[in-house]
Scaffold this active site. Structure first.
Site, PDB file in Angstrom:
ATOM      1  N   THR A 123       0.965  -1.182   0.056  1.00  0.00           N
ATOM      2  CA  THR A 123       0.266  -0.226  -0.533  1.00  0.00           C
ATOM      3  C   THR A 123       1.009   1.456   0.079  1.00  0.00           C
ATOM      4  O   THR A 123       1.687   1.215   0.600  1.00  0.00           O
ATOM      5  CB  THR A 123      -0.592  -0.386   1.207  1.00  0.00           C
ATOM      6  OG1 THR A 123      -1.644  -1.535   1.178  1.00  0.00           O
ATOM      7  CG2 THR A 123      -1.676   1.082   0.961  1.00  0.00           C
ATOM      8  N   LEU A 155      -6.244  -7.961   0.656  1.00  0.00           N
ATOM      9  CA  LEU A 155      -6.883  -8.831   1.787  1.00  0.00           C
ATOM     10  C   LEU A 155      -7.092  -8.956   3.509  1.00  0.00           C
ATOM     11  O   LEU A 155      -6.092  -8.253   3.620  1.00  0.00           O
ATOM     12  CB  LEU A 155      -5.095 -10.125   1.707  1.00  0.00           C
ATOM     13  CG  LEU A 155      -4.641  -9.597   2.392  1.00  0.00           C
ATOM     14  CD1 LEU A 155      -4.021 -10.445   4.268  1.00  0.00           C
ATOM     15  CD2 LEU A 155      -3.105 -10.537   1.945  1.00  0.00           C
ATOM     16  N   LYS A 212      -6.787   1.500  -2.669  1.00  0.00           N
ATOM     17  CA  LYS A 212      -6.130   0.451  -1.551  1.00  0.00           C
ATOM     18  C   LYS A 212      -6.908   1.900  -0.128  1.00  0.00           C
ATOM     19  O   LYS A 212      -7.311   1.746   0.713  1.00  0.00           O
ATOM     20  CB  LYS A 212      -5.253   0.455  -1.640  1.00  0.00           C
ATOM     21  CG  LYS A 212      -4.717  -0.314  -0.201  1.00  0.00           C
ATOM     22  CD  LYS A 212      -5.450  -1.132  -0.459  1.00  0.00           C
ATOM     23  CE  LYS A 212      -5.491  -1.667   1.061  1.00  0.00           C
ATOM     24  NZ  LYS A 212      -5.615  -2.958   1.644  1.00  0.00           N
ATOM     25  N   PHE A 257     -19.344  -3.986   9.723  1.00  0.00           N
ATOM     26  CA  PHE A 257     -18.392  -3.044  10.306  1.00  0.00           C
ATOM     27  C   PHE A 257     -18.551  -2.143  10.916  1.00  0.00           C
ATOM     28  O   PHE A 257     -18.626  -0.772  10.739  1.00  0.00           O
ATOM     29  CB  PHE A 257     -17.626  -2.707   9.039  1.00  0.00           C
ATOM     30  CG  PHE A 257     -15.640  -3.093   8.359  1.00  0.00           C
ATOM     31  CD1 PHE A 257     -16.302  -4.702   8.370  1.00  0.00           C
ATOM     32  CD2 PHE A 257     -14.678  -1.792   8.689  1.00  0.00           C
ATOM     33  CE1 PHE A 257     -14.540  -5.106   8.479  1.00  0.00           C
ATOM     34  CE2 PHE A 257     -13.392  -2.570   8.577  1.00  0.00           C
ATOM     35  CZ  PHE A 257     -13.354  -4.264   8.229  1.00  0.00           C
ATOM     36  N   GLY A 261     -17.397  -0.809  19.558  1.00  0.00           N
ATOM     37  CA  GLY A 261     -15.937  -1.005  20.920  1.00  0.00           C
ATOM     38  C   GLY A 261     -14.912  -0.620  20.833  1.00  0.00           C
ATOM     39  O   GLY A 261     -14.687   0.696  20.366  1.00  0.00           O
ATOM     40  N   CYS A 268      -2.390  -2.122   9.202  1.00  0.00           N
ATOM     41  CA  CYS A 268      -3.110  -1.095   8.163  1.00  0.00           C
ATOM     42  C   CYS A 268      -3.669   0.339   8.214  1.00  0.00           C
ATOM     43  O   CYS A 268      -3.232   1.134   7.545  1.00  0.00           O
ATOM     44  CB  CYS A 268      -3.195  -2.317   7.471  1.00  0.00           C
ATOM     45  SG  CYS A 268      -2.240  -3.564   6.285  1.00  0.00           S
TER      46      CYS A 268
END
Ligand code: NAD
Length: 441
Positions: A123, A155, A212, A257, A261, A268
């Site tokens: 990235t 991934l 990305k 998503f 919490g 990442c």
């Protein structure tokens, strides 16, 4: 069959190398870390990733997958070179540290005497690929026959094999569409995936890089959105988990998503949103991303809030208290503790004078390396002995299914704080526990 080299054999690179071999290619994984290479060569994955070891072993045994520290060997062997080295946050800055990506080009390109395609997976900030393409061409004896394209990786740790072999989409950024071989080479490498009708988007370099970083910015924003709602729910006496269920039924919003919490962490999201802000600033577009500062701040506030809740549960101070922390990895099914909220919270509470004992099903070794001063237990039971409060900070299945009656006799005080809203409040309360979740009255 293509001959492939993968530079960097960490979470991304080791998975990519093994999965490319699984697709039938001949693959050489290259790293500078000899101990990592020795493990991989022996068929051992140096980190925890479900299903990866089988793929690794199978392809080593089939003779399709090897590892080496030699760039010379890689340059002579492969026609396609994937870059999978790290792009961490620079120390004391928001920007990405591109030292490792640059090092691959500086070392590899001068050895490229035959046509080659370099596909970047790391990235990187927008603009990096174009810069590297020029640099590679100027350094390589093969000159213009060396092409750089960007093929970002999406991934998820914990699902890395599945996501590499069956991604939601493939993105390829090329210098000039229709010119050069990068697209054709990528189509060959991913032929099996393309046969499964996985969407394949060919873009310019800048768009591929931005796909990305914007995907990660969106995911981080979604998590911080629900955590902001958690703050309001706490103030108003509402329940954020019910709120998330209710808004999640709207397909435009979606339930995934939206778990409030202790927030996101890992190698990442945090560094990628910061690098994105830094790069936007360089481009004069910083205003567009000022909201990411807030996303980051909301996320970091959740950790402080958890420390506060632990303090409250211990009667106003953790000094001299025993605190059990269940979970250390930044998410379940991974042993990755980079910027892990769980360890960050554990560290803060210990610094405030508590005796903190941590247990994680898979991340014990990586945690010990990062936080050697915390105490570590060999099981949940060992961790909670004599505890004044239990904090559940990573939603491993073994924690979600804990039996509160079994733990009740081990602790000093039946008090649990659910930092991932992954336990059943009624079950714990029925067994005499004081249960507190995040964003729930
Ligand atoms: P990592 O730290 O696990 O692995 C990086 C590897 O690169 C290490 O093994 C390191 O020894 C090696 N390396 C460093 N310098 C090298 C060099 N000059 N030549 C060869 N090897 C070298 O990092 P990671 O999590 O695999 O991430 C790698 C990249 O992939 C990052 O840009 C990250 O943002 C991106 N990414 C990661 C994930 C993920 O889930 N981990 C997902 C998508 C994208």
């Amino acid at each position: 069959m293509t001959r492939i080299a993968v530079f960097g054999t960490g979470y991304l690179g080791a998975t990519h190398a093994a999965c490319m071999a699984e697709l039938g290619h001949e693959v050489l994984g290259v790293d500078v870390d000899e101990s990592k290479l020795a493990k991989l060569e022996a068929g051992e994955v140096p980190f925890f990733e479900p299903g990866l070891e089988e793929v690794l072993k199978r392809n080593i045994d089939a003779g399709r997958l090897r590892f080496s520290s030699s760039y010379r060997e890689a340059a002579d062997y492969a026609d396609v070179h994937f870059i999978g080295v790290g792009t961490p946050q620079k120390k004391g800055e928001f920007a990405a540290d591109l030292t490792y990506v640059d090092a691959v080009i500086e070392e590899l390109a001068p050895l490229l005497t035959k046509p080659a395609v370099i596909l970047g997976k790391s990235t990187v900030p927008v603009g990096t690929a174009a810069r590297l393409a020029n640099r590679a061409r100027s350094l390589a004896p093969a000159g213009d026959d060396v092409e750089v394209a960007w093929n970002p990786e999406f991934l998820r740790e914990g699902f890395a094999v599945q996501d590499t072999l069956h991604p939601d989409r493939l993105v390829l950024g090329v210098e000039r569409s229709g010119v050069g071989r990068a697209e054709e080479v990528a189509r060959d490498v991913y032929a099996q995936l393309l046969g499964e009708q996985i969407p394949f988007l060919v873009t310019d370099l800048a768009t591929a890089e931005l796909v990305k970083t914007s995907a990660n910015a969106f995911l981080a924003t979604k998590i911080s959105f629900i955590n902001a709602m958690a703050e309001v729910c706490e103030a108003a006496g509402a329940d954020v988990t019910v709120l998330a269920d209710a808004i999640g039924y709207d397909v435009r919003i979606g339930r995934r998503f939206l778990n409030a919490g202790v927030g996101f962490g890992g190698g990442c999201l945090p560094k990628d949103i910061r690098a994105f802000m830094a790069r936007a600033g360089e481009l004069g577009a910083d205003q567009a991303l000022t909201f990411l500062r807030e996303v980051d701040a909301i996320n970091m506030r959740r950790r402080t809030r958890m420390v506060e809740m632990a303090r409250e549960a211990c009667g106003g101070s953790v000094l001299g208290a025993r605190v059990a922390v269940l979970g250390a990895a930044f998410k379940p099914d991974s042993d990755d503790v980079r910027d892990s909220p769980a360890l960050n919270v554990a560290g803060q509470i210990q610094l405030q004078g508590a005796a903190v004992t941590v247990y994680d099903p898979k991340a014990m070794d990586s945690s010990r390396k990062l936080f050697p001063t915390l105490s570590y237990a060999a099981s949940t039971e060992d961790a909670v002995v004599g505890a004044d409060v239990i904090l559940v900070l990573t939603e491993w299945k073994e924690f979600r299914t804990l039996d509160p009656s079994r733990l009740a006799g081990l602790v000093r005080q039946r008090s649990v704080i659910d930092g991932r809203n992954c336990l059943s409040p009624s079950l714990w309360r029925d067994h005499g526990w004081q249960y507190r979740g995040m964003g729930r009255s």
